[in-house]
Scaffold this active site. Sequence first.
Site, short mmCIF file in Angstrom:
data_model
loop_
_atom_site.label_atom_id
_atom_site.label_comp_id
_atom_site.label_asym_id
_atom_site.label_seq_id
_atom_site.Cartn_x
_atom_site.Cartn_y
_atom_site.Cartn_z
N ASP A 256 5.67 17.29 7.34
CA ASP A 256 6.56 16.45 8.15
C ASP A 256 7.77 17.28 8.55
O ASP A 256 8.04 18.33 7.96
CB ASP A 256 7.01 15.21 7.36
CG ASP A 256 7.91 14.29 8.19
OD1 ASP A 256 7.61 14.06 9.38
OD2 ASP A 256 8.93 13.81 7.67
N SER A 257 8.51 16.79 9.54
CA SER A 257 9.76 17.44 9.91
C SER A 257 10.73 17.45 8.74
O SER A 257 11.67 18.25 8.73
CB SER A 257 10.40 16.68 11.07
OG SER A 257 10.71 15.36 10.65
N TYR B 219 12.87 16.07 14.44
CA TYR B 219 12.06 16.49 15.58
C TYR B 219 12.17 15.46 16.73
O TYR B 219 11.84 15.76 17.86
CB TYR B 219 10.58 16.54 15.20
CG TYR B 219 10.11 17.75 14.41
CD1 TYR B 219 10.97 18.72 13.94
CD2 TYR B 219 8.74 17.90 14.16
CE1 TYR B 219 10.49 19.82 13.22
CE2 TYR B 219 8.26 19.00 13.45
CZ TYR B 219 9.14 19.95 12.99
OH TYR B 219 8.65 21.03 12.29
N GLY B 220 12.58 14.26 16.37
CA GLY B 220 12.46 13.12 17.29
C GLY B 220 13.25 13.24 18.57
O GLY B 220 12.95 12.57 19.55
N CYS C 138 3.68 12.95 10.33
CA CYS C 138 4.81 12.82 11.25
C CYS C 138 4.24 12.32 12.58
O CYS C 138 3.40 12.99 13.18
CB CYS C 138 5.46 14.20 11.43
SG CYS C 138 6.77 14.24 12.66
N ASN C 139 4.68 11.13 12.98
CA ASN C 139 4.19 10.57 14.25
C ASN C 139 4.57 11.47 15.42
O ASN C 139 3.77 11.71 16.32
CB ASN C 139 4.80 9.19 14.47
CG ASN C 139 4.32 8.17 13.46
OD1 ASN C 139 3.40 7.42 13.72
ND2 ASN C 139 4.94 8.13 12.29
N THR C 140 5.80 11.97 15.38
CA THR C 140 6.31 12.77 16.50
C THR C 140 5.47 14.03 16.68
O THR C 140 5.05 14.37 17.78
CB THR C 140 7.79 13.15 16.23
OG1 THR C 140 8.49 11.97 15.83
CG2 THR C 140 8.44 13.74 17.46
N GLU D 292 17.52 11.77 5.95
CA GLU D 292 17.49 13.15 5.46
C GLU D 292 18.66 13.42 4.51
O GLU D 292 18.56 14.20 3.57
CB GLU D 292 17.53 14.15 6.62
CG GLU D 292 16.23 14.27 7.39
CD GLU D 292 15.10 14.94 6.62
OE1 GLU D 292 15.32 16.02 6.07
OE2 GLU D 292 13.99 14.37 6.55
N CYS E 52 7.53 5.76 12.44
CA CYS E 52 8.02 7.08 12.02
C CYS E 52 7.89 7.09 10.51
O CYS E 52 8.24 6.09 9.86
CB CYS E 52 9.48 7.23 12.44
SG CYS E 52 10.35 8.62 11.65
N THR E 53 7.38 8.17 9.95
CA THR E 53 7.09 8.14 8.51
C THR E 53 8.35 8.12 7.65
O THR E 53 8.27 7.87 6.44
CB THR E 53 6.20 9.34 8.12
OG1 THR E 53 6.82 10.55 8.58
CG2 THR E 53 4.81 9.21 8.71
N HIS E 54 9.50 8.38 8.24
CA HIS E 54 10.74 8.21 7.48
C HIS E 54 11.05 6.72 7.22
O HIS E 54 11.71 6.38 6.24
CB HIS E 54 11.94 8.80 8.24
CG HIS E 54 12.06 10.29 8.16
ND1 HIS E 54 11.21 11.15 8.80
CD2 HIS E 54 12.96 11.08 7.51
CE1 HIS E 54 11.58 12.40 8.57
NE2 HIS E 54 12.64 12.40 7.79
N1 DGL Z 1 8.88 11.51 10.28
C1 DGL Z 1 8.75 11.75 11.65
C2 DGL Z 1 7.89 10.83 12.42
O1 DGL Z 1 7.03 10.21 11.84
C3 DGL Z 1 9.72 12.61 12.36
C4 DGL Z 1 11.08 12.14 12.51
C5 DGL Z 1 11.96 13.16 13.14
O2 DGL Z 1 11.95 14.32 12.70
O3 DGL Z 1 12.68 12.78 14.06
O4 DGL Z 1 8.03 10.70 13.60
#
Ligand code: DGL
Length: 271
Positions: A10-11, A42-43, A73-75, A151, A183-185
């Site tokens: 993941d990011s 990353y978003g 990570c979805n992104t 984060e 988003c996995t966060h």
């Molecule tokens: N956890 C991420 C996702 O699922 C990335 C979030 C990010 O880095 O902006 O999209």
Amino acid sequence: MNPSPIGIFDSGLGGLSVLREVRAMLPHEPLIYFADSRYAPYGDKPEAFVEARTLQVCEWLAAQGCKALVIACNTATMHAVQTLRERLAVPIIGVEPGLKPAAARSRSKVVGVLATANTLKSAKFNRLLGALDGESRYLCAAGHGLVGLIEQGDVSGPAIREKLAAYLQPMLADGADTLVLGCTHYPFLSETIRDMVGNRLDLIDTGLAIARQLSRKLAEFDLAASPDAHPEVRYLSTKDAAHLHDMAAALLQVDARAETVAIEPAPPLPA
Ligand code: DGL
């Protein structure tokens, strides 16, 4: 039986919400968790950077001997999964916002979707949206600022609540009864969201579905580890191993040994 590790990438810390499900379902599988926290989020980075950095990290993980990769990570999935599958020989499991399960669950047929700006503007996400039956309405909001706070370890403070209220209240006012955590966060915000909206929103998280998909792929390619194994997880961060250690302890209640690694140079970012 294959004792090689599975890479979960993941990011940053968000993929820990996927790792939690994978560990619960496949406790005998050796895992490498890779947090690219130096470059998170990353978003809202340029899409070309997200694609190139995802390829760089995943190629590195494959070179470490990973037998399968979970892009938690979805992104990163939205922007790079296709190229990854073309370039790497190992099975790649991606994640995407759970739009279909949300539509199936929603009674009001109004579904809120919270994801990163890059996920929402990606061609892949818009194809997913376009392929749905049209029975439900999707209210999409880019969760600017949420990943940065998570984060830093903030999953329930006033700053996160203020942002969540700004995203969720318009959805509720427009009739949403279901919220896709795209988003996995965001699963780490579930408790705070419940505290704020009670049961007015059904929360859709795809972590368990990813673990199932991983398990199916391991069986399909005959890659599963011995069911008697008791492997440790390796936690790697590109920023700060101590922080990853502390966050894994706080979010997952695991006492993880973490290392800092560098994968440089990263693809160029506009100044
Ligand atoms: N956890 C991420 C996702 O699922 C990335 C979030 C990010 O880095 O902006 O999209």
